[in-house]
Design a protein around this motif. Structure first.
Motif, PDB file in Angstrom:
ATOM      1  N   UNK A 204      35.502   3.381 106.121  1.00 23.32           N
ATOM      2  CA  UNK A 204      36.815   2.552 105.667  1.00 23.32           C
ATOM      3  C   UNK A 204      35.726   3.330 103.888  1.00 23.32           C
ATOM      4  N   UNK A 205      36.063   4.686 103.618  1.00 24.83           N
ATOM      5  CA  UNK A 205      36.148   4.966 102.735  1.00 24.83           C
ATOM      6  C   UNK A 205      36.973   4.782 101.317  1.00 24.83           C
ATOM      7  N   UNK A 206      37.146   4.579 100.270  1.00 31.24           N
ATOM      8  CA  UNK A 206      37.669   3.847  99.859  1.00 31.24           C
ATOM      9  C   UNK A 206      37.891   3.815  97.958  1.00 31.24           C
ATOM     10  N   UNK A 207      38.624   4.191  97.456  1.00 31.35           N
ATOM     11  CA  UNK A 207      38.624   4.398  96.093  1.00 31.35           C
ATOM     12  C   UNK A 207      39.187   3.602  95.115  1.00 31.35           C
ATOM     13  N   UNK A 208      38.410   3.468  93.600  1.00 27.90           N
ATOM     14  CA  UNK A 208      38.898   2.722  93.531  1.00 27.90           C
ATOM     15  C   UNK A 208      38.945   2.970  91.650  1.00 27.90           C
ATOM     16  N   UNK A 209      39.549   1.706  90.553  1.00 28.14           N
ATOM     17  CA  UNK A 209      39.399   2.036  89.671  1.00 28.14           C
ATOM     18  C   UNK A 209      39.429   3.522  89.157  1.00 28.14           C
ATOM     19  N   UNK A 210      39.983   4.853  89.427  1.00 30.29           N
ATOM     20  CA  UNK A 210      39.959   5.845  89.255  1.00 30.29           C
ATOM     21  C   UNK A 210      40.414   6.426  87.466  1.00 30.29           C
ATOM     22  N   UNK A 211      39.965   7.203  87.707  1.00 24.16           N
ATOM     23  CA  UNK A 211      40.315   7.843  85.784  1.00 24.16           C
ATOM     24  C   UNK A 211      40.144   9.373  85.716  1.00 24.16           C
ATOM     25  N   UNK A 212      41.337  10.023  85.553  1.00 22.00           N
ATOM     26  CA  UNK A 212      41.068  11.583  84.882  1.00 22.00           C
ATOM     27  C   UNK A 212      41.149  11.524  84.112  1.00 22.00           C
ATOM     28  N   UNK A 213      40.404  12.225  82.962  1.00 18.49           N
ATOM     29  CA  UNK A 213      40.774  12.804  82.131  1.00 18.49           C
ATOM     30  C   UNK A 213      40.990  14.449  82.333  1.00 18.49           C
ATOM     31  N   UNK A 214      41.522  14.826  81.971  1.00 19.79           N
ATOM     32  CA  UNK A 214      41.462  16.671  81.292  1.00 19.79           C
ATOM     33  C   UNK A 214      41.501  16.570  79.858  1.00 19.79           C
ATOM     34  N   UNK A 215      39.819  17.872  79.553  1.00 19.29           N
ATOM     35  CA  UNK A 215      39.829  18.256  78.729  1.00 19.29           C
ATOM     36  C   UNK A 215      40.099  19.610  78.370  1.00 19.29           C
ATOM     37  N   UNK A 216      40.839  19.896  78.111  1.00 21.85           N
ATOM     38  CA  UNK A 216      41.484  21.699  78.718  1.00 21.85           C
ATOM     39  C   UNK A 216      41.832  22.473  79.906  1.00 21.85           C
ATOM     40  N   UNK A 217      40.928  23.406  79.512  1.00 23.02           N
ATOM     41  CA  UNK A 217      40.318  23.525  81.212  1.00 23.02           C
ATOM     42  C   UNK A 217      39.153  22.752  82.508  1.00 23.02           C
ATOM     43  N   UNK A 218      39.366  21.971  81.363  1.00 25.20           N
ATOM     44  CA  UNK A 218      38.000  20.920  82.500  1.00 25.20           C
ATOM     45  C   UNK A 218      38.247  19.295  82.507  1.00 25.20           C
ATOM     46  N   UNK A 219      38.178  18.877  84.008  1.00 24.16           N
ATOM     47  CA  UNK A 219      39.017  18.133  84.271  1.00 24.16           C
ATOM     48  C   UNK A 219      38.012  16.830  84.341  1.00 24.16           C
ATOM     49  N   UNK A 220      37.929  15.497  84.244  1.00 23.77           N
ATOM     50  CA  UNK A 220      36.577  14.959  84.554  1.00 23.77           C
ATOM     51  C   UNK A 220      37.579  13.772  85.521  1.00 23.77           C
ATOM     52  N   UNK A 221      36.923  13.323  86.439  1.00 24.59           N
ATOM     53  CA  UNK A 221      37.746  11.632  87.702  1.00 24.59           C
ATOM     54  C   UNK A 221      37.023  10.962  87.177  1.00 24.59           C
TER      55      UNK A 221
END
Length: 126
Positions: free
Chosen positions: A67-84
């Motif tokens: 039952x793996x689930x994700x919540x409160x996901x935020x994607x931040x794109x910083x040029x050619x790098x992205x943080x999730x």
């Protein structure tokens, strides 16, 4: 951060990659992970750092949770790098305990394709 570009296309791709990562984790799908991960990928979980090869060996083993689930996901794109950034919840198979973890995955756009270069997951309170 004026050079940050949150293009709808890149956001959609990264959101899908995040879901693919989670689905591959739950399914012990090392083949799908091999497509998602950069050759120089590194992952850190409590007490352990693994390179790509070590992680693929680890992920191929049956997962100790369901039952793996994700919540409160935020994607931040910083040029050619992205943080999730996100929070995951799951149920341990051994005792049925509900657990959660926080995670940050780093993606880089290489030759036009987003690949996961780094991942870090921490269990709150540890």
């Amino acid at each position: 951060m004026s050079d940050t570009k949150q293009s709808p296309e890149d956001l959609a791709i990264l959101e899908r990659l995040n879901l693919d990562y989670v689905e591959a984790d739950q399914a012990s799908d090392a083949t799908r992970f091999s497509e998602l991960l950069a050759e120089d990928f590194v992952v850190q979980t409590p007490g352990v750092t693994r390179n790509r090869e070590e992680f693929l060996e680890y992920i191929a083993k049956p997962r100790p949770f369901k039952d793996l689930a994700v919540h409160d996901v935020r994607v931040r794109i910083l040029s050619d790098v992205a943080l999730i950034h996100g929070r995951s919840t799951y149920t341990m198979l051994a005792d049925g305990a509900e657990q959660e973890a926080l995670y940050t995955d780093a993606y880089q756009k290489r030759e036009g394709t987003w690949v996961c270069v780094s991942a870090c997951a921490i269990a709150p309170g540890t």
